[in-house]
Design a protein around this motif. Structure first.
Motif, PDB file in Angstrom:
ATOM      1  N   TYR A 149       1.015  -1.079   0.137  1.00 23.74           N
ATOM      2  CA  TYR A 149       0.145  -0.062  -0.021  1.00 23.74           C
ATOM      3  C   TYR A 149       0.868   1.281   0.017  1.00 23.74           C
ATOM      4  CZ  TYR A 149      -4.047  -2.824   1.236  1.00 23.74           C
ATOM      5  OH  TYR A 149      -5.148  -3.639   1.205  1.00 23.74           O
ATOM      6  N   LEU A 150       0.532   2.369  -0.833  1.00 32.87           N
ATOM      7  CA  LEU A 150       1.216   3.601  -0.995  1.00 32.87           C
ATOM      8  C   LEU A 150       0.145   4.260  -0.513  1.00 32.87           C
ATOM      9  CD1 LEU A 150       3.571   5.124  -1.778  1.00 32.87           C
ATOM     10  CD2 LEU A 150       2.751   5.584  -4.144  1.00 32.87           C
ATOM     11  N   TYR A 151       0.603   5.138   0.737  1.00 33.33           N
ATOM     12  CA  TYR A 151      -0.294   6.474   1.195  1.00 33.33           C
ATOM     13  C   TYR A 151       0.520   7.650   0.661  1.00 33.33           C
ATOM     14  CZ  TYR A 151      -2.607   2.917   4.073  1.00 33.33           C
ATOM     15  OH  TYR A 151      -3.135   1.807   4.386  1.00 33.33           O
ATOM     16  N   ILE A 152      -0.221   8.605   0.320  1.00 31.93           N
ATOM     17  CA  ILE A 152       0.322   9.820  -0.110  1.00 31.93           C
ATOM     18  C   ILE A 152      -0.666  10.840   0.730  1.00 31.93           C
ATOM     19  CG2 ILE A 152       0.176  11.550  -2.093  1.00 31.93           C
ATOM     20  CD1 ILE A 152       0.651   9.350  -4.186  1.00 31.93           C
ATOM     21  N   GLY A 153       0.231  11.689   1.543  1.00 31.62           N
ATOM     22  CA  GLY A 153      -0.332  12.582   2.447  1.00 31.62           C
ATOM     23  C   GLY A 153      -1.099  11.974   3.509  1.00 31.62           C
ATOM     24  N   TYR A 154      -0.462  11.033   3.945  1.00 31.77           N
ATOM     25  CA  TYR A 154      -0.652  10.065   5.390  1.00 31.77           C
ATOM     26  C   TYR A 154       0.259   9.247   5.572  1.00 31.77           C
ATOM     27  CZ  TYR A 154      -3.659   7.137   8.066  1.00 31.77           C
ATOM     28  OH  TYR A 154      -4.149   6.572   9.460  1.00 31.77           O
ATOM     29  N   PRO A 155       0.485   9.033   6.931  1.00 28.74           N
ATOM     30  CA  PRO A 155      -0.334   9.557   8.083  1.00 28.74           C
ATOM     31  C   PRO A 155       0.028  10.839   8.536  1.00 28.74           C
ATOM     32  CG  PRO A 155       1.183   8.293   8.959  1.00 28.74           C
ATOM     33  CD  PRO A 155       1.538   7.971   7.315  1.00 28.74           C
ATOM     34  N   ILE A 156      -0.582  11.593   9.534  1.00 30.96           N
ATOM     35  CA  ILE A 156      -0.129  12.756  10.325  1.00 30.96           C
ATOM     36  C   ILE A 156       0.093  12.247  11.780  1.00 30.96           C
ATOM     37  CG2 ILE A 156      -0.838  14.970  11.301  1.00 30.96           C
ATOM     38  CD1 ILE A 156      -2.891  14.728   8.830  1.00 30.96           C
ATOM     39  N   ILE A 157       1.566  12.610  12.292  1.00 32.56           N
ATOM     40  CA  ILE A 157       1.662  12.329  13.485  1.00 32.56           C
ATOM     41  C   ILE A 157       1.731  13.268  14.332  1.00 32.56           C
ATOM     42  CG2 ILE A 157       3.970  11.251  14.956  1.00 32.56           C
ATOM     43  CD1 ILE A 157       2.791   9.532  12.445  1.00 32.56           C
ATOM     44  N   GLY A 158       1.081  12.987  15.540  1.00 28.95           N
ATOM     45  CA  GLY A 158       1.061  14.189  16.659  1.00 28.95           C
ATOM     46  C   GLY A 158       2.749  14.001  17.525  1.00 28.95           C
ATOM     47  N   TYR A 200       2.794  16.582  12.364  1.00 25.87           N
ATOM     48  CA  TYR A 200       3.888  16.268  11.746  1.00 25.87           C
ATOM     49  C   TYR A 200       3.337  15.342  10.634  1.00 25.87           C
ATOM     50  CZ  TYR A 200       8.634  15.044  10.148  1.00 25.87           C
ATOM     51  OH  TYR A 200       9.735  14.955   9.254  1.00 25.87           O
ATOM     52  N   PRO A 201       3.137  16.118   9.232  1.00 29.84           N
ATOM     53  CA  PRO A 201       2.645  15.236   8.403  1.00 29.84           C
ATOM     54  C   PRO A 201       3.672  14.430   7.448  1.00 29.84           C
ATOM     55  CG  PRO A 201       2.067  17.599   7.916  1.00 29.84           C
ATOM     56  CD  PRO A 201       3.051  17.529   9.054  1.00 29.84           C
ATOM     57  N   ILE A 202       3.470  13.057   7.313  1.00 32.75           N
ATOM     58  CA  ILE A 202       4.168  12.374   6.303  1.00 32.75           C
ATOM     59  C   ILE A 202       3.848  12.648   4.931  1.00 32.75           C
ATOM     60  CG2 ILE A 202       4.999   9.959   5.827  1.00 32.75           C
ATOM     61  CD1 ILE A 202       6.334  10.861   8.591  1.00 32.75           C
ATOM     62  N   ASP A 203       4.960  12.783   4.049  1.00 32.50           N
ATOM     63  CA  ASP A 203       4.612  13.101   2.714  1.00 32.50           C
ATOM     64  C   ASP A 203       3.859  12.074   2.042  1.00 32.50           C
ATOM     65  OD1 ASP A 203       5.689  15.597   3.067  1.00 32.50           O
ATOM     66  OD2 ASP A 203       7.392  15.158   2.313  1.00 32.50           O
ATOM     67  N   ALA A 204       4.541  10.721   2.231  1.00 34.77           N
ATOM     68  CA  ALA A 204       4.255   9.542   1.604  1.00 34.77           C
ATOM     69  C   ALA A 204       4.684   8.438   2.387  1.00 34.77           C
ATOM     70  CB  ALA A 204       4.519   9.272   0.000  1.00 34.77           C
ATOM     71  N   LEU A 205       3.907   7.033   2.160  1.00 36.86           N
ATOM     72  CA  LEU A 205       4.416   6.056   2.879  1.00 36.86           C
ATOM     73  C   LEU A 205       3.937   4.729   2.153  1.00 36.86           C
ATOM     74  CD1 LEU A 205       5.415   5.352   5.941  1.00 36.86           C
ATOM     75  CD2 LEU A 205       3.083   5.077   6.585  1.00 36.86           C
ATOM     76  N   TRP A 206       5.013   3.914   1.963  1.00 35.79           N
ATOM     77  CA  TRP A 206       4.614   2.697   1.260  1.00 35.79           C
ATOM     78  C   TRP A 206       4.923   1.509   2.204  1.00 35.79           C
ATOM     79  CZ3 TRP A 206       8.807  -0.873  -1.331  1.00 35.79           C
ATOM     80  CH2 TRP A 206       8.186  -1.840  -1.948  1.00 35.79           C
ATOM     81  N   VAL A 207       3.961   0.618   2.483  1.00 40.51           N
ATOM     82  CA  VAL A 207       4.014  -0.665   3.241  1.00 40.51           C
ATOM     83  C   VAL A 207       3.894  -1.829   2.529  1.00 40.51           C
ATOM     84  CG1 VAL A 207       2.895  -1.638   5.255  1.00 40.51           C
ATOM     85  CG2 VAL A 207       2.752   0.928   5.094  1.00 40.51           C
ATOM     86  N   SER A 261      11.666  12.171  10.303  1.00 44.91           N
ATOM     87  CA  SER A 261      10.411  11.183  10.050  1.00 44.91           C
ATOM     88  C   SER A 261      10.527   9.718  10.568  1.00 44.91           C
ATOM     89  CB  SER A 261      10.149  11.250   8.555  1.00 44.91           C
ATOM     90  OG  SER A 261      11.280  10.811   7.678  1.00 44.91           O
ATOM     91  N   VAL A 262      11.551   9.187  10.650  1.00 39.48           N
ATOM     92  CA  VAL A 262      11.775   8.020  11.031  1.00 39.48           C
ATOM     93  C   VAL A 262      11.712   7.773  12.449  1.00 39.48           C
ATOM     94  CG1 VAL A 262      13.390   5.839  11.203  1.00 39.48           C
ATOM     95  CG2 VAL A 262      13.348   7.102   9.232  1.00 39.48           C
TER      96      VAL A 262
END
Length: 721
Positions: free
Chosen positions: A31-40, A46-53, A80-81
Motif C-alpha cells: 500500500y502506498l499512502y500519499i499525504g498520510y499519516p499525520i503524527i502528533g 507532523y505530516p508524512i509526505d508519503a508512505l509505502w508498506v 520522520s523515522v
C-alpha cells in the motif's frame, strides 16, 4: 501490485511522480499512502509526505521535495523515522517486548533537482532512475507483523467506542453484549479509511446506507484536511441540528489523536445549513452566503410564503443564487463537506459549490433511503449545471488506479443487524405490502436504477435484477457483519408488538425502559424513543415520560428540553425522546418506535411515512421495538411476518419504468394546498354519486376533458401491462 491511496498534499508534482512509479512497477506489492499519516508530536502535527508498506520491505517513508533545496534532507529523514517509530511503539501488537518489529526506512524523493548529492547508503536520495536500486536491497526480517501493521495504519481512529467505559457485572446482560459490539466496530474498516484520506480537487460524492459510517467519514475527512492544511477555510454543514455536537466531538477527537492539538475552530466551521441572524451558534451556510453577497435572507416562514411548503429552503437558495449572480459571488471556503445531502434540494449544493474557491472541493454524503423529501438527488451534471461552452461543470470520471475516487460507496453496514436492516428495507419499499384489490403490486417506491441494490450491499440470490423480472435479494456477511446479529436471538433483535390502546403501549414502554436500566445494564443514553410523526411527538411522548418520572428515571425531548443542537443530554443520564427529524443522524443500542401504525398507510405521501419508519428502525445498533395500536399496526406486523417467512430476504418483481413513475405520482409528497384540491375533487365525485350535484353542473367542456384524461390514463396502464 501496490494499492495507492491518494490524500491531499502540498507537493503535488513529486507525489504524482511517485504514484506513477508504483503504477508502472506492478511487481512491487503493498500500500502506498500519499499525504498520510499525520503524527502528533510535542511540537504539533507532523505530516508524512508519503508512505509505502510492503510485506517484504516493511515501511518506507518518502520525504517528497518539490523545489531544488536538499540542504537538510538528512535531518528530515531522521525526524520522520524517529516520529514514525515512536508512533508505532505505542501499539503492543507491533512490539516484541521492548523491540519494534517493523522495519522503517526513509528515502528523499525530489520531483526535480539540478544536482543530486553524493550517494549515501544511510540517507538515500532517489528519483525514478535509481529508486529501484535503493528499494530492492531493503528486507524485513519479521514480515509476520505485516497484517498488524496494516491494521494500525488503516484503522485511522478508535472513536467509535462508547462515550465512557461500561461497568459490567453480568457477562450475559445487554450491556455486556453492547460492549462487545462497540469493541468490534471501534476501528474504521479499509474502505472507510480510504474514503477519509482520498481527496479530490473537485466534487466528491459518498453514498451509503444508514450505519455505514458516512457521518464519521465526513467528520474525520474534515479533521484530516484541517490537519494537512491548517490555513484552509473549511466548513462542515448538515440538516439535522442535533448533529452539530456530534460533528464537533468527532472532529476534535480525531484531530487531537493525530496532532496532539485542538482544532482551530476559526478556520474549521461546523454550521447548520440554514442559519439565522445573531452570529455564533445561529450561523449557517445559507445565511453566510446571503451576508457575504448582500442578498435578501429569508427565514422559514418567509421562504414558505414565497416558495410554498414543498421545498421552501430550496426556493430560498435558488433565489439567493439568482440575486448574487447579478454581481460576483464571493468565494469564501477552500473545502465544504455536506452531510445528509438527501434532505437538500440541488439549490443548496449549488450554493455551497459557488462559495468555494477553485478547485472547488465539495464533498457531499447521502443515503437515498433517508430522504424525507421523497425526491432523489439528481446526477452531479444536473446539480451543478454547465459552463459557458455547454459542457458539465462537474462530471464524474471512471475510476483510475491510484487516483482518488470521486464516487465512493460504503456498502457495509456497521449499525444495524441484517434482520433489522432487511426489515427496514422491506417496510420502507413495501416489498410485502398487500396490494389494493385492483393492483398487482403493493410496492410503495423503488430505486430508479436497479444496480443501486448491489451498490448498497445486496446480492442476487435468485432471479434477475431487471425491470419486470422476479428477483430475490439477500445481504451477506461481507455487507452485514455477523457479529451484529449473533449476540441475540432474531426475535430479540427486532420485535413488533400491537396493543389494544395507546395507554397500554405507553405503560409497556415505560416498564421496558425501567428494566433496561435496572437489569440489562444499559445506560440512559443507550435508549431512544422515536415517535415518527414530528407534529405529534411532544404530545404523545408525554405520558411515557410521566411514568418514567414517577419511577425516578430522567428523560428529555430532544430539541424541546434541550438546545436545538443537542440530542443526548450533556451528562448522558437522561433517556432521549424524539420525532423523526431529530432522530436522523443519531443512534442508540435500544430503539423504541412508538405509534408505528401511522407509518402503515396514508391517503397521501405513502413513501414519506414509509421512509419515516425506515429511518426510525435504522437508528438501532442492537435492538429495536416497533410498537403501535389497532388495525394498521396489525398490517405492519403482517408485513414483518412475511419478512421472517422469506428468511430476511427481499422477494419481489422489479417494477417497470411506467410502474415506478406511477408509484412516484401516487405516493409523492404533497403540499397542503394540493391535498385540499384532491380532497375537493373527491368531494365532487361523492356529491355526483349521491345526487347532490349533476354532471350538467360541470359543463360539457370539462366533462369531455376529464373523459379524455381518463382514457389516456387507461391506455398508458394497458400498454405497460
Amino acid at each position: 501490485m501496490t494499492t495507492i491511496i491518494t490524500g491531499t498534499t502540498n507537493k503535488p508534482m513529486a507525489a504524482e511522480q511517485l504514484r506513477l512509479f508504483f503504477k508502472n512497477h506492478p511487481d512491487y506489492s503493498g500500500y502506498l499512502y500519499i499525504g498520510y499519516p499525520i503524527i502528533g508530536t510535542v511540537n504539533g502535527p507532523y505530516p508524512i509526505d508519503a508512505l509505502w508498506v510492503s510485506s517484504e520491505k516493511g515501511m518506507v517513508i518518502f520525504n517528497l521535495v518539490e523545489g531544488k533545496d536538499l540542504s537538510d534532507y538528512q535531518d528530515l529523514q531522521d525526524d520522520s523515522v524517529n516520529k514514525i517509530e515512536a508512533k508505532l511503539e505505542g501499539y503492543r501488537q507491533l512490539m516484541d517486548r521492548r523491540k519494534l518489529c517493523v522495519k522503517v526506512s526513509a528515502v528523499t524523493y525530489p520531483a526535480t533537482v539540478a544536482h543530486m548529492p553524493t550517494p549515501d547508503v544511510n540517507y538515500p536520495v532517489c528519483d525514478d532512475s535509481n529508486l529501484e536500486e535503493v528499494l530492492n536491497p531493503i528486507s524485513w526480517s519479521t514480515p509476520a507483523y505485516y497484517d498488524s501493521l496494516l491494521s494500525v495504519l488503516q484503522s485511522i481512529s478508535t472513536i467509535r467506542k462508547g462515550k465512557k467505559k461500561r461497568e459490567i457485572l453480568n457477562s450475559r446482560s445487554r450491556g455486556a453484549k453492547l460492549r462487545s459490539i462497540e469493541d468490534s466496530i471501534a476501528n474504521l474498516d479499509n474502505r472507510q479509511s480510504h474514503a477519509v484520506i482520498e481527496t479530490v480537487d473537485g466534487v466528491q460524492r459518498i453514498r451509503g446506507l444508514a450505519g455505514s459510517g458516512k457521518t464519521i467519514v465526513l467528520a474525520l475527512k474534515a479533521a484530516y484536511l484541517h490537519a494537512q492544511h491548517p490555513d484552509w477555510k473549511i466548513a462542515v454543514t448538515f440538516n439535522t441540528r442535533s448533529l452539530k455536537g456530534q460533528f464537533r466531538q468527532l472532529i476534535n477527537t480525531f484531530y487531537i489523536e493525530h496532532t496532539n492539538e485542538e482544532p482551530d475552530w476559526d478556520n474549521l466551521h461546523v454550521i447548520h445549513a440554514w442559519g439565522a441572524p445573531g452570529g455564533g451558534e445561529r450561523n449557517g451556510m445559507y445565511y453566510t452566503f446571503c451576508s457575504l453577497n448582500n442578498t435578501a435572507y429569508r427565514d422559514y416562514l418567509a421562504a414558505r410564503n414565497l416558495f410554498g411548503s414543498a421545498d421552501p429552503f430550496g426556493g430560498a437558495c435558488n433565489k439567493a443564487l439568482e440575486e448574487a449572480k447579478e454581481r460576483e459571488i464571493k468565494q469564501t471556503y477552500d473545502a465544504i463537506l455536506v452531510d445528509e445531502a438527501q434532505d437538500f434540494s440541488p439549490g443548496f449544493l449549488l450554493l455551497c459549490y459557488e462559495m468555494l474557491k477553485e478547485p472547488k472541493r465539495l464533498v457531499y454524503a447521502y443515503d437515498e433511503l433517508q430522504n424525507l423529501r421523497s425526491i432523489s438527488l439528481p446526477a452531479p451534471e444536473a446539480i451543478f449545471g454547465t459552463g459557458p461552452d455547454g459542457t458539465p461543470r462537474v462530471k464524474f470520471t471512471v475510476d483510475t488506479d491510484g487516483m482518488p475516487q470521486q464516487d465512493i460507496i460504503l456498502e457495509k453496514c456497521y449499525r444495524n443487524s441484517r434482520p433489522a436492516l432487511v426489515t427496514a428495507h422491506a417496510l420502507g419499499f413495501g416489498i410485502y405490502h398487500k396490494p389494493p384489490a385492483d393492483k398487482e403490486s403493493g410496492l410503495v417506491q423503488m430505486f430508479e436504477q436497479s444496480s443501486l441494490w448491489t451498490d448498497i450491499g445486496y446480492e442476487v440470490e435468485s432471479g434477475e435484477l431487471a425491470d419486470g423480472q422476479h428477483v430475490v435479494l439477500e445481504r451477506t456477511a461481507s455487507s452485514s457483519p455477523k457479529f451484529l446479529e449473533n449476540h441475540s436471538d432474531k426475535g430479540d433483535l427486532i420485535l413488533f408488538k400491537s396493543f389494544a390502546s395507546q395507554g397500554e403501549q405507553d405503560k409497556w414502554v415505560a416498564e421496558q425502559i425501567k428494566t433496561n436500566l435496572s437489569t440489562d445494564e444499559l445506560r440512559p443514553d443507550d435508549i431512544i424513543v422515536i415517535n415518527p410523526n414530528p407534529l405529534t411527538t411532544r404530545e404523545l411522548v408525554a405520558p411515557i415520560r410521566k411514568k418514567l418520572y414517577e419511577e425516578g428515571i430522567a428523560s428529555h425531548t430532544a430539541g424541546v428540553d434541550t438546545a436545538p443542537d443537542v440530542f443526548f443530554a450533556d451528562n448522558n443520564d437522561s433517556v432521549a425522546f424524539t420525532g423523526i427529524y431529530r432522530a436522523k443522524g443519531n443512534e442508540a443500542a435500544m430503539v423504541y418506535v412508538i405509534n408505528a401504525q401511522d407509518c402503515f398507510e396514508s391517503s397521501f405521501e405513502m413513501s414519506k411515512v414509509r421512509n419515516q419508519l425506515f429511518i426510525a428502525i435504522t437508528r438501532s445498533k442492537a435492538w429495536v421495538r416497533v410498537l403501535g395500536v389497532g388495525r394498521k399496526m396489525e398490517g405492519l406486523i403482517a408485513e414483518y411476518n412475511q419478512v421472517k417467512d422469506y428468511r430476511y430476504t427481499l422477494d419481489f418483481v422489479y417494477p417497470t419504468k411506467v410502474q415506478r413513475d406511477h408509484m412516484n405520482i401516487v405516493n409523492r409528497d404533497m403540499s397542503e394546498a394540493k391535498k385540499r384540491k384532491v380532497k375537493n375533487f373527491a368531494d365532487i365525485i361523492t356529491e355526483l354519486d349521491n345526487g347532490q350535484i349533476y354532471l350538467e353542473d360541470l359543463g360539457e367542456e370539462q366533462i369531455e376533458k376529464l373523459r379524455k384524461l381518463l382514457d389516456r390514463h387507461r391506455g398508458d396502464r394497458n400498454a405497460d401491462s
